[in-house]
Design an enzyme around this catalytic site. Structure first.
Site, PDB file in Angstrom:
ATOM      1  N   THR A 146     -49.162  83.861  -4.388  1.00  0.00           N
ATOM      2  CA  THR A 146     -48.520  84.245  -3.139  1.00  0.00           C
ATOM      3  C   THR A 146     -49.017  85.603  -2.697  1.00  0.00           C
ATOM      4  O   THR A 146     -49.675  86.320  -3.446  1.00  0.00           O
ATOM      5  CB  THR A 146     -46.987  84.345  -3.292  1.00  0.00           C
ATOM      6  OG1 THR A 146     -46.652  85.566  -3.964  1.00  0.00           O
ATOM      7  CG2 THR A 146     -46.429  83.166  -4.065  1.00  0.00           C
ATOM      8  N   ASP A 147     -48.674  85.954  -1.485  1.00  0.00           N
ATOM      9  CA  ASP A 147     -48.877  87.321  -1.045  1.00  0.00           C
ATOM     10  C   ASP A 147     -47.611  88.126  -1.370  1.00  0.00           C
ATOM     11  O   ASP A 147     -46.636  87.606  -1.899  1.00  0.00           O
ATOM     12  CB  ASP A 147     -49.199  87.352   0.451  1.00  0.00           C
ATOM     13  CG  ASP A 147     -50.065  88.528   0.816  1.00  0.00           C
ATOM     14  OD1 ASP A 147     -49.996  89.559   0.112  1.00  0.00           O
ATOM     15  OD2 ASP A 147     -50.801  88.448   1.810  1.00  0.00           O
ATOM     16  N   TRP A 148     -47.632  89.385  -1.015  1.00  0.00           N
ATOM     17  CA  TRP A 148     -46.614  90.368  -1.398  1.00  0.00           C
ATOM     18  C   TRP A 148     -45.218  89.943  -0.930  1.00  0.00           C
ATOM     19  O   TRP A 148     -44.967  89.816   0.260  1.00  0.00           O
ATOM     20  CB  TRP A 148     -46.999  91.695  -0.761  1.00  0.00           C
ATOM     21  CG  TRP A 148     -46.244  92.903  -1.175  1.00  0.00           C
ATOM     22  CD1 TRP A 148     -45.184  93.452  -0.531  1.00  0.00           C
ATOM     23  CD2 TRP A 148     -46.522  93.743  -2.299  1.00  0.00           C
ATOM     24  NE1 TRP A 148     -44.782  94.584  -1.191  1.00  0.00           N
ATOM     25  CE2 TRP A 148     -45.580  94.788  -2.274  1.00  0.00           C
ATOM     26  CE3 TRP A 148     -47.466  93.710  -3.322  1.00  0.00           C
ATOM     27  CZ2 TRP A 148     -45.556  95.807  -3.228  1.00  0.00           C
ATOM     28  CZ3 TRP A 148     -47.449  94.721  -4.275  1.00  0.00           C
ATOM     29  CH2 TRP A 148     -46.500  95.750  -4.223  1.00  0.00           C
TER      30      TRP A 148
ATOM     31  N   ILE B  61     -50.266  93.659   1.076  1.00  0.00           N
ATOM     32  CA  ILE B  61     -50.702  92.298   0.782  1.00  0.00           C
ATOM     33  C   ILE B  61     -51.816  92.303  -0.236  1.00  0.00           C
ATOM     34  O   ILE B  61     -52.704  93.126  -0.202  1.00  0.00           O
ATOM     35  CB  ILE B  61     -51.209  91.615   2.058  1.00  0.00           C
ATOM     36  CG1 ILE B  61     -50.057  91.443   3.008  1.00  0.00           C
ATOM     37  CG2 ILE B  61     -51.811  90.270   1.737  1.00  0.00           C
ATOM     38  CD1 ILE B  61     -50.413  90.712   4.237  1.00  0.00           C
ATOM     39  N   PHE B  62     -51.773  91.333  -1.097  1.00  0.00           N
ATOM     40  CA  PHE B  62     -52.825  91.205  -2.093  1.00  0.00           C
ATOM     41  C   PHE B  62     -53.310  89.779  -2.141  1.00  0.00           C
ATOM     42  O   PHE B  62     -52.617  88.867  -1.756  1.00  0.00           O
ATOM     43  CB  PHE B  62     -52.310  91.614  -3.462  1.00  0.00           C
ATOM     44  CG  PHE B  62     -51.930  93.046  -3.492  1.00  0.00           C
ATOM     45  CD1 PHE B  62     -52.879  94.006  -3.719  1.00  0.00           C
ATOM     46  CD2 PHE B  62     -50.642  93.429  -3.237  1.00  0.00           C
ATOM     47  CE1 PHE B  62     -52.536  95.337  -3.723  1.00  0.00           C
ATOM     48  CE2 PHE B  62     -50.293  94.751  -3.236  1.00  0.00           C
ATOM     49  CZ  PHE B  62     -51.251  95.710  -3.485  1.00  0.00           C
TER      50      PHE B  62
END
Length: 779
Positions: A317-319, A7-8
């Site tokens: 967004t996340d990953w 996740i980023f």
């Protein structure tokens, strides 16, 4: 990173002092930053020159692996290299505007500079409009690179109860990130650590929304400074908006069920305050709330985030999470439908991250008339403004040689100070601590001789499995004790160890407990170092919150020796240990203190520094009592003479805000300005704090209020203010707080803030005052 669940987070960026005009091509000229995070004519001029495909490319973010030699994902060639054909395809042909991640390689600033320079040269020289790429990285507790300074994770920063430390850590992390020519960090995390089963609890500032708000604001200001385009500043990214930290199962990325009043009362305020502080980007919760994935929610991303909270920055967004609308949430039949949902809901940038199919499908949606180009323009304006404000058009890279303090002594001292103020003394029977430096000590346990466990996940690599390699110049707990005492006084026996195999990282095994029992006969004290191995995200999910069976076995064997046992906890979340707690002579919580954690612990154990950390969460006693301190009156788990709920308490191991010192503090002369207030007034509070012991110490003065009767059941108490003060032996200080009455409002049944007349209590230092609010008010 090296896992599909990685996740980023993305951060909103402030304005720079240079811009451009478009006259066929871009001409860079000096200019002023835009006001109020809006867009200016330079962005509009560039936007008018862009094709639809170029715009959509700006909304696309891929991982570094996509432009690396080898097969993405995870099968890159060794030694690692960029693939120039792939870079040209991604950046020139598909106009991709953002790249993230490390590709699983730990790089020095010099190596990072080569990577970023190569990418930016293609973006700024080989594309039609020469728009630079914005590169993002996980700087969860320091720069994600070789030789970087690793600080305590946010849960440890929260335990300092010191916003100055949170600011300093963010500021120095920004410096070291910029040394690698990376302008965007996916931090701070503002998820409430309300459920200790959740594997990402250590990434946030604890369970309380006010504490999280104060430290979150300090972090945003530390990262971004007065001007995010400055060579030492980066754009921050708030994550994970919103409600991510309260999954019903306790497992990562599983559904949350949060009533809207509760969501607004507790989960939104940290994001609101950080947005007001100027945060320039925000990352979306990977999960779903009440059956609605946040990535597909117009209510969360537009109505609340944009319209109510006034956020003007970039939403990322996340990953893989747009794809997860299909694969995990099952609210979209295919990728194309998922993309339409997310863009309609308000997503600006998609962390794709493995291919450029997003570009193709979004282009089709616009051409088919299912998404308007005007909607695309909204997102691209925000992204271009972010790049402009980061000064990327003028300075897409920086010279790593201009950052001489990277990983240096000054930063290590800040890291050690942060660890010193975070470490929390939870038990100290008969004042056994501090220890004499000539004491004979047996050090044992799986966390006793490991830099990996001191740092936790997000350390050099995603799961932190290479930390002992890259942090070998730093002291483990065992090594630090030797350095502060001598090898003759310190004996180390592992007892229990974590395997090095990544697949079994959560499992520990007994290796030489019998040897530890024998060695214990020759020492004065046993230092028992228990806790967790490294993890983050889904790999950190667990089925049992209690410390492992093998660690409990080691503990019981040490107790049976009859020697005083000092328990050192090194963990990302509170692991339950009530079966052995009563037999521990002392208990010290280190959280995940970073590379200076071993040295900091040694300073505290030997009394060179007085511990001052306070718990930023409620430490549970039992697995069925996972309740935060601000529970409802009826949520009591404490029993008294067979009657439930008569004392409104939680049967916790240790309370939120608890922490001992080597000295003693006495509170007196508690006063409030008056006993009756109207909604527009403030309560003025003062209390005298005296250090009644024989050594200097720091105390966190905490102010709480209780609403005794409300139309929606109130919490037992709420933290409203705090201040950390340092007092010499015998010294007194009067601490003052000002609390606007409007901050006592709560979210009512209609999901709107409401301030109701009635009786209240205000508590500080064990003293309580009653006061009355004379009028109600809708806010």
């Amino acid at each position: 990173m090296n896992k599909p669940e990685h996740i980023f987070n993305t951060n909103m960026l402030k304005r720079t002092f240079f811009g451009f005009l478009i006259i066929g091509t871009i001409v860079l000229i000096a200019g002023k930053p835009s006001d109020d995070h809006g867009t200016d004519e330079r962005v509009e001029a560039l936007l008018k020159q862009m094709t639809l495909a170029e715009k959509i490319g700006q909304m696309t973010q891929v991982t570094l692996e996509v432009i690396s030699k080898g097969e993405s994902p995870f099968n890159m060639d060794k030694p690692w290299e960029l693939d120039m054909e792939k870079i040209h395809e991604v950046i020139v042909n598909y106009h991709v505007g953002s790249i993230l991640n490390t590709g699983g390689v730990v790089r020095t600033p010099e190596e990072w500079n080569k990577v970023i320079t190569t990418i930016q040269n293609v973006a700024t020289k080989d594309t039609r409009l020469n728009i630079p790429v914005i590169y993002g990285i996980d700087a969860i507790h320091g720069m994600y690179g070789a030789g970087a300074t690793l600080y305590p994770h946010e849960v440890g920063l929260a335990a300092t109860w010191n916003p100055t430390i949170a600011y300093d850590v963010a500021k120095l992390s920004a410096y070291e990130t910029k040394a690698a020519s990376i302008p965007w960090v996916f931090s701070p995390t503002l998820d409430l650590g309300i459920d200790p089963r959740w594997p990402r609890q250590y990434e946030g500032f604890g369970e309380d929304p006010y504490l999280s708000s104060v430290l979150g604001v300090a972090s945003v200001k530390g990262f971004e400074g007065e001007n995010i385009g400055d060579k030492n500043n980066v754009a921050s990214c708030l994550k994970h908006y919103v409600g991510y930290g309260n999954p019903k199962s306790g497992k990562d990325r599983t559904p949350a069920w949060i009533p809207e009043p509760f969501l607004r009362e507790y989960f939104l305020p940290p994001f609101q305050k950080a947005i007001e502080a100027g945060a320039r980007s925000i990352m979306v919760n990977s999960g779903e709330i009440n059956g609605m994935p946040v990535h597909a929610s117009n209510k969360f991303l537009k109505e609340i985030l944009r319209d109510e909270l006034g956020f003007k920055g970039v939403v990322v967004t996340d990953w893989f999470d747009i794809n997860n609308l299909v694969e995990r949430h099952h609210v979209a039949a295919n990728k194309k439908a998922a993309i339409k949902m997310a863009i309609d809901a308000g997503v600006d940038m998609s962390m794709v991250p493995y291919d450029i199919e997003f570009c193709k499908l979004l282009l089709e949606l616009v051409k088919e008339g299912k998404i308007s180009e005007a909607r695309i323009d909204q997102s691209v304006r925000r992204i271009l403004q972010l790049k402009l404000d980061l000064d990327l058009f003028e300075n897409p890279t920086y010279n790593y040689k201009e950052y001489p303090e990277y990983g240096g002594f000054k930063h290590h001292q800040i890291a050690r100070n942060a660890a010193l103020e975070s470490i929390t003394l939870l038990k100290n029977k008969n004042d056994i601590l501090p220890l004499q430096k000539d004491a004979k000590i047996l050090v044992t346990g799986p966390n006793a001789n490991s830099n990996r466990t001191l740092n936790g996940g997000w350390s050099y690599t995603w799961q932190g499995e290479e930390t002992d390699i890259h942090a070998k110049d730093h002291n483990t707990i065992y090594e630090a004790l030797i350095s502060y005492s001598s090898p003759e006084n310190i004996t180390f026996v592992q007892g229990v160890e974590y395997p090095k195999e990544e697949a079994d990282y959560k499992i520990d095994r007994i290796v030489d407990i019998d040897k530890a029992v024998v060695q214990a006969q020759n020492v004065d004290y046993i230092l028992l170092c228990l806790g967790e191995n490294t993890y983050t995200e889904k790999p950190g999910d667990l089925d049992e919150l209690t410390l492992s069976k093998n660690q409990i076995t080691l503990a019981n064997k040490m107790i049976e020796t009859g020697k005083p046992v000092i328990l050192i906890l090194n963990e990302g979340r509170p692991r339950i240990f009530n079966a052995i707690e009563q037999d521990m002579t002392a208990v010290v919580q280190t959280y995940l203190p970073g590379n200076e954690g071993g040295n900091a612990l040694a300073e505290i154990l030997y009394g060179d520094v007085n511990p001052s950390g306070k718990l930023p969460y409620t430490y549970p006693r039992y697995t069925n009592d996972l309740v935060p301190y601000y529970h409802k009156f009826s949520a009591s788990t404490a029993h008294n003479d067979g009657n439930i709920n008569n004392n409104h308490e939680i049967n916790s191991q240790y309370e939120f805000g608890f922490g001992l010192s080597y000295t003693t503090f006495e509170y007196s002369e508690y006063q409030i300005s008056k006993n009756n207030y109207s909604p527009d007034e403030s309560i003025e509070v003062s209390i005298k704090v005296t250090n009644t012991g024989d050594r200097k110490g720091k105390e966190v003065v905490q102010l709480y209020t209780t609403d005794l009767v409300a139309s929606l059941s109130p919490s037992v108490k709420r933290l409203r203010r705090f201040k950390k003060v340092e007092l010499k032996a015998g010294e007194s200080k009067t601490v003052q707080f000002s609390l606007p009455i409007k901050e006592l409002s709560f979210i009512g049944h209609n999901n709107k803030p409401l301030l109701e007349a009635g009786d209240f209590k205000i508590n500080c230092g064990g003293f309580t005052k009653d006061f009355v609010l004379s009028d109600s008010q809708k806010l």
